[in-house]
Design a protein around this motif. Sequence first.
Motif, PDB file in Angstrom:
ATOM      1  N   GLY A  45       9.283  42.065   9.047  1.00  0.00           N
ATOM      2  CA  GLY A  45      10.395  41.129   8.955  1.00  0.00           C
ATOM      3  C   GLY A  45      10.067  39.790   9.587  1.00  0.00           C
ATOM      4  N   TRP A  46       9.324  39.833  10.695  1.00  0.00           N
ATOM      5  CA  TRP A  46       8.934  38.580  11.349  1.00  0.00           C
ATOM      6  C   TRP A  46       7.982  37.786  10.471  1.00  0.00           C
ATOM      7  N   VAL A  47       7.063  38.494   9.812  1.00  0.00           N
ATOM      8  CA  VAL A  47       6.111  37.826   8.911  1.00  0.00           C
ATOM      9  C   VAL A  47       6.863  37.179   7.746  1.00  0.00           C
ATOM     10  N   LEU A  48       7.798  37.921   7.166  1.00  0.00           N
ATOM     11  CA  LEU A  48       8.589  37.384   6.058  1.00  0.00           C
ATOM     12  C   LEU A  48       9.423  36.189   6.506  1.00  0.00           C
ATOM     13  N   LEU A  49       9.978  36.262   7.704  1.00  0.00           N
ATOM     14  CA  LEU A  49      10.774  35.158   8.239  1.00  0.00           C
ATOM     15  C   LEU A  49       9.921  33.895   8.396  1.00  0.00           C
ATOM     16  N   VAL A  50       8.745  34.042   8.968  1.00  0.00           N
ATOM     17  CA  VAL A  50       7.848  32.895   9.167  1.00  0.00           C
ATOM     18  C   VAL A  50       7.413  32.311   7.816  1.00  0.00           C
ATOM     19  N   LEU A  51       7.061  33.173   6.876  1.00  0.00           N
ATOM     20  CA  LEU A  51       6.649  32.690   5.550  1.00  0.00           C
ATOM     21  C   LEU A  51       7.789  31.965   4.846  1.00  0.00           C
ATOM     22  N   THR A  52       8.986  32.506   4.913  1.00  0.00           N
ATOM     23  CA  THR A  52      10.133  31.883   4.262  1.00  0.00           C
ATOM     24  C   THR A  52      10.414  30.517   4.860  1.00  0.00           C
ATOM     25  N   VAL A  53      10.408  30.422   6.169  1.00  0.00           N
ATOM     26  CA  VAL A  53      10.684  29.144   6.832  1.00  0.00           C
ATOM     27  C   VAL A  53       9.586  28.126   6.531  1.00  0.00           C
ATOM     28  N   CYS A  54       8.335  28.560   6.527  1.00  0.00           N
ATOM     29  CA  CYS A  54       7.226  27.633   6.235  1.00  0.00           C
ATOM     30  C   CYS A  54       7.298  27.116   4.799  1.00  0.00           C
ATOM     31  N   ILE A  55       7.549  27.999   3.850  1.00  0.00           N
ATOM     32  CA  ILE A  55       7.628  27.572   2.453  1.00  0.00           C
ATOM     33  C   ILE A  55       8.807  26.644   2.243  1.00  0.00           C
ATOM     34  N   LEU A  56       9.960  26.986   2.805  1.00  0.00           N
ATOM     35  CA  LEU A  56      11.138  26.133   2.661  1.00  0.00           C
ATOM     36  C   LEU A  56      10.911  24.772   3.316  1.00  0.00           C
ATOM     37  N   GLY A  57      10.287  24.753   4.480  1.00  0.00           N
ATOM     38  CA  GLY A  57       9.976  23.488   5.150  1.00  0.00           C
ATOM     39  C   GLY A  57       9.005  22.635   4.352  1.00  0.00           C
ATOM     40  N   ALA A  58       7.996  23.260   3.747  1.00  0.00           N
ATOM     41  CA  ALA A  58       7.026  22.519   2.942  1.00  0.00           C
ATOM     42  C   ALA A  58       7.684  21.910   1.705  1.00  0.00           C
ATOM     43  N   VAL A  59       8.547  22.668   1.051  1.00  0.00           N
ATOM     44  CA  VAL A  59       9.249  22.151  -0.127  1.00  0.00           C
ATOM     45  C   VAL A  59      10.158  20.991   0.266  1.00  0.00           C
ATOM     46  N   HIS A  60      10.869  21.150   1.370  1.00  0.00           N
ATOM     47  CA  HIS A  60      11.777  20.101   1.833  1.00  0.00           C
ATOM     48  C   HIS A  60      11.004  18.823   2.170  1.00  0.00           C
ATOM     49  N   MET A  61       9.881  18.955   2.871  1.00  0.00           N
ATOM     50  CA  MET A  61       9.085  17.787   3.225  1.00  0.00           C
ATOM     51  C   MET A  61       8.482  17.134   1.985  1.00  0.00           C
ATOM     52  N   TYR A  62       8.023  17.924   1.016  1.00  0.00           N
ATOM     53  CA  TYR A  62       7.428  17.368  -0.199  1.00  0.00           C
ATOM     54  C   TYR A  62       8.462  16.566  -0.992  1.00  0.00           C
ATOM     55  N   VAL A  63       9.634  17.144  -1.201  1.00  0.00           N
ATOM     56  CA  VAL A  63      10.669  16.440  -1.959  1.00  0.00           C
ATOM     57  C   VAL A  63      11.121  15.194  -1.200  1.00  0.00           C
ATOM     58  N   GLY A  64      11.258  15.294   0.109  1.00  0.00           N
ATOM     59  CA  GLY A  64      11.634  14.126   0.905  1.00  0.00           C
ATOM     60  C   GLY A  64      10.607  13.024   0.837  1.00  0.00           C
ATOM     61  N   ASN A  65       9.322  13.391   0.845  1.00  0.00           N
ATOM     62  CA  ASN A  65       8.248  12.413   0.765  1.00  0.00           C
ATOM     63  C   ASN A  65       8.238  11.728  -0.601  1.00  0.00           C
ATOM     64  N   VAL A  66       8.413  12.506  -1.657  1.00  0.00           N
ATOM     65  CA  VAL A  66       8.451  11.930  -3.000  1.00  0.00           C
ATOM     66  C   VAL A  66       9.664  11.021  -3.138  1.00  0.00           C
ATOM     67  N   LYS A  67      10.779  11.451  -2.579  1.00  0.00           N
ATOM     68  CA  LYS A  67      12.017  10.659  -2.680  1.00  0.00           C
ATOM     69  C   LYS A  67      11.881   9.333  -1.936  1.00  0.00           C
ATOM     70  N   LYS A  68      11.176   9.340  -0.788  1.00  0.00           N
ATOM     71  CA  LYS A  68      10.997   8.098  -0.012  1.00  0.00           C
ATOM     72  C   LYS A  68      10.153   7.075  -0.762  1.00  0.00           C
ATOM     73  N   ARG A  69       9.206   7.554  -1.583  1.00  0.00           N
ATOM     74  CA  ARG A  69       8.319   6.643  -2.308  1.00  0.00           C
ATOM     75  C   ARG A  69       8.967   6.036  -3.537  1.00  0.00           C
ATOM     76  N   GLN A  70      10.147   6.524  -3.914  1.00  0.00           N
ATOM     77  CA  GLN A  70      10.820   6.004  -5.110  1.00  0.00           C
ATOM     78  C   GLN A  70      11.563   4.723  -4.776  1.00  0.00           C
ATOM     79  N   PRO A  71      11.564   3.768  -5.697  1.00  0.00           N
ATOM     80  CA  PRO A  71      12.340   2.538  -5.456  1.00  0.00           C
ATOM     81  C   PRO A  71      13.827   2.829  -5.523  1.00  0.00           C
ATOM     82  N   ARG A  72      14.586   2.021  -4.858  1.00  0.00           N
ATOM     83  CA  ARG A  72      16.035   2.233  -4.841  1.00  0.00           C
ATOM     84  C   ARG A  72      16.701   1.434  -5.914  1.00  0.00           C
TER      85      ARG A  72
END
Length: 72
Positions: A45-72
Amino acid sequence: MNVPHVGWSAGQRAAVKRWMLFTYLFASAGLVLSVFLILTGNTGGWVLLVLTVCILGAVHMYVGNVKKRQPR
């Protein structure tokens, strides 16, 4: 020749929203399952928890980074 970046179309924004909903649904299921496994004494369960949080954090950071590079 450089083509200016004009931002995301409405279809692209809708697709990102769908994929983020999909990601959050699976992350929620992963969190619930990991909490259940932790409470039952399974160390996986701890392994699954760490993997879930890492994947969710990576997706959130990727989308945020792409969104920041877009013109307004």
